[in-house]
Structure formats: structure tokens, C-alpha cells
Scaffold this motif. Sequence first.
Motif, PDB file in Angstrom:
ATOM      1  N   LEU A  39       0.816  -1.209   0.000  1.00 24.69           N
ATOM      2  CA  LEU A  39       0.000   0.000   0.000  1.00 24.69           C
ATOM      3  C   LEU A  39       0.851   1.261   0.000  1.00 24.69           C
ATOM      4  O   LEU A  39       0.411   2.305  -0.498  1.00 24.69           O
ATOM      5  CB  LEU A  39      -0.923  -0.002   1.226  1.00 24.69           C
ATOM      6  CG  LEU A  39      -2.078  -1.005   1.193  1.00 24.69           C
ATOM      7  CD1 LEU A  39      -2.842  -0.969   2.502  1.00 24.69           C
ATOM      8  CD2 LEU A  39      -3.014  -0.721   0.024  1.00 24.69           C
ATOM      9  N   THR A  42       2.720   1.376  -4.131  1.00 26.23           N
ATOM     10  CA  THR A  42       1.721   0.764  -5.004  1.00 26.23           C
ATOM     11  C   THR A  42       2.277   0.463  -6.398  1.00 26.23           C
ATOM     12  O   THR A  42       1.879  -0.509  -7.027  1.00 26.23           O
ATOM     13  CB  THR A  42       0.499   1.684  -5.127  1.00 26.23           C
ATOM     14  OG1 THR A  42       0.934   2.998  -5.536  1.00 26.23           O
ATOM     15  CG2 THR A  42      -0.239   1.774  -3.812  1.00 26.23           C
ATOM     16  N   TYR A 159      -1.285   2.193 -10.043  1.00 27.98           N
ATOM     17  CA  TYR A 159      -1.544   1.952  -8.619  1.00 27.98           C
ATOM     18  C   TYR A 159      -2.796   1.118  -8.350  1.00 27.98           C
ATOM     19  O   TYR A 159      -2.957   0.600  -7.245  1.00 27.98           O
ATOM     20  CB  TYR A 159      -1.685   3.297  -7.881  1.00 27.98           C
ATOM     21  CG  TYR A 159      -2.788   4.187  -8.385  1.00 27.98           C
ATOM     22  CD1 TYR A 159      -4.096   4.046  -7.917  1.00 27.98           C
ATOM     23  CD2 TYR A 159      -2.527   5.175  -9.336  1.00 27.98           C
ATOM     24  CE1 TYR A 159      -5.108   4.863  -8.381  1.00 27.98           C
ATOM     25  CE2 TYR A 159      -3.535   5.992  -9.795  1.00 27.98           C
ATOM     26  CZ  TYR A 159      -4.823   5.838  -9.321  1.00 27.98           C
ATOM     27  OH  TYR A 159      -5.817   6.653  -9.795  1.00 27.98           O
ATOM     28  N   THR A 163      -2.829  -1.669  -5.517  1.00 27.73           N
ATOM     29  CA  THR A 163      -3.661  -1.406  -4.343  1.00 27.73           C
ATOM     30  C   THR A 163      -4.578  -2.577  -4.042  1.00 27.73           C
ATOM     31  O   THR A 163      -4.702  -3.012  -2.882  1.00 27.73           O
ATOM     32  CB  THR A 163      -4.489  -0.134  -4.566  1.00 27.73           C
ATOM     33  OG1 THR A 163      -3.600   0.971  -4.804  1.00 27.73           O
ATOM     34  CG2 THR A 163      -5.350   0.166  -3.357  1.00 27.73           C
ATOM     35  N   SER A 166      -2.476  -5.487  -2.727  1.00 22.07           N
ATOM     36  CA  SER A 166      -2.013  -5.249  -1.356  1.00 22.07           C
ATOM     37  C   SER A 166      -3.151  -5.376  -0.354  1.00 22.07           C
ATOM     38  O   SER A 166      -2.978  -5.937   0.736  1.00 22.07           O
ATOM     39  CB  SER A 166      -1.375  -3.863  -1.258  1.00 22.07           C
ATOM     40  OG  SER A 166      -0.280  -3.742  -2.146  1.00 22.07           O
TER      41      SER A 166
END
Length: 220
Positions: A39, A42, A159, A163, A166
Motif C-alpha cells: 500500500l 503501489t 496503482y 492497491t 495489497s
Amino acid sequence: MARTARNTGPRGEAAKLSRGFSWLAVLGVVLVVAGLVGLVYTGLATLTSMLLFGWLLLVGGVIGLLHAVQARHTNFFWLGVVVAALNIAAGVVILKTPEAAAEALTMFAALLFLTGGLFRLVGSLVVRGPQFGWTLVQGAFGLLLGILVLATWPSSSQYVIGTFFSLSLLFDGLGLIATGYGGRRIVGMVSDRLVGEEEARAQERGEAPGGAAGKPVQPE
């Protein structure tokens, strides 16, 4: 011998189960740490997830091709070969161009969010079932998320995948930690109860705590 038997009884089995749940919790901690790092970084998480996805497709395609060759006398031989070849080709393309693959996958995910949210939103307004409010919120959230990802595409591909990947690691890790901690508590409670019942039965039979039958001491 009685002490050895006790160690291999409920206490021994409980110790093995507790160690297993402990390792499960340790794996959960590792996943949580990996999710938090992802996070924060990313872009690196997106690249890592795409490379991992590419290698999974490549290895899965090779394994599928080997299975197809072993089953070459069946009716599904050519189907297995085609599917394996597609997996291998997709894996090679993703490994060579992970950025382009991330852009394509982000576009696909955004379209899924958009269409899924739209269908949920319209369905909730038409049906108005018992879960009307929750379905309406889900549809609106999916629609909004799809619009936001599409509005910033292709820069969002740097990202979005990372994201999601994660967050998946984070929640999976938290689930494993909860399972490991809860499992250790349950195993301990069950083990204590079983040992207590075993000792109570031994006392009723007039046995010593070690398991051997108690014998009266002869006065000298």
C-alpha cells in the motif's frame, strides 16, 4: 511409560495443533506486512503482481501442456494443447510488457466495476428486495469506482492493481492471524477439558495421577 503416554495423548496432540495454528498466525503477520508495504509502494506492488501473474500463467501453461501430451490419446488433447498454448503466450507477453498488461487489466477491472455497479444499481431499484439499501450502496460504489478508474486511465494502472493486490494480502493476513489466535485458544480449552475428564475418570477408577493403579501401602 505413563508420562510418555500422557505426552502423546491429548496434550501432545494439542501441542501439535497449537504449533500449526502458530505458524498460520506467523504467515498472517507476513502477509499483513507485505500488504502494508504494497500500500505504501503501489507502483512496485503493481509490477510485482503482474510479474507474478505472468509467471503463474507461464508455469500453468507448461504444466497443462505436459498433461495434454500425457493424455494425447483422449478426445480433449487438442483442447488442452490450445488452452496451454494460450496460457504460455499470455504469460510471455505479460512478462515482456508488464506495464501494458497492467493497463489492459486495469481497463478490464474498471469495466467490470462499471457494469457490475450499474446492474446492481438498476436491479436494486427495480426489485426493491429486503436488501435494497445494501444492494443500492454496493451498486453506487462499484459504479463510482469504475468511473474514477476510467477517468484517470492509463495513469491509474500504476496503482490500481497494486492497491487491490495489497489489500487482498492485508485482509488475508488479518484473517489468518485471527484464525491462528482463535485456533490456539480453542485447542487449549479442548485440551484442558479432555485432560480434566481423563484425570476425573482415573480418580474414579482409583488410579494414581500418572495413570498407574493405586495400590495400598502395606505397613511395615
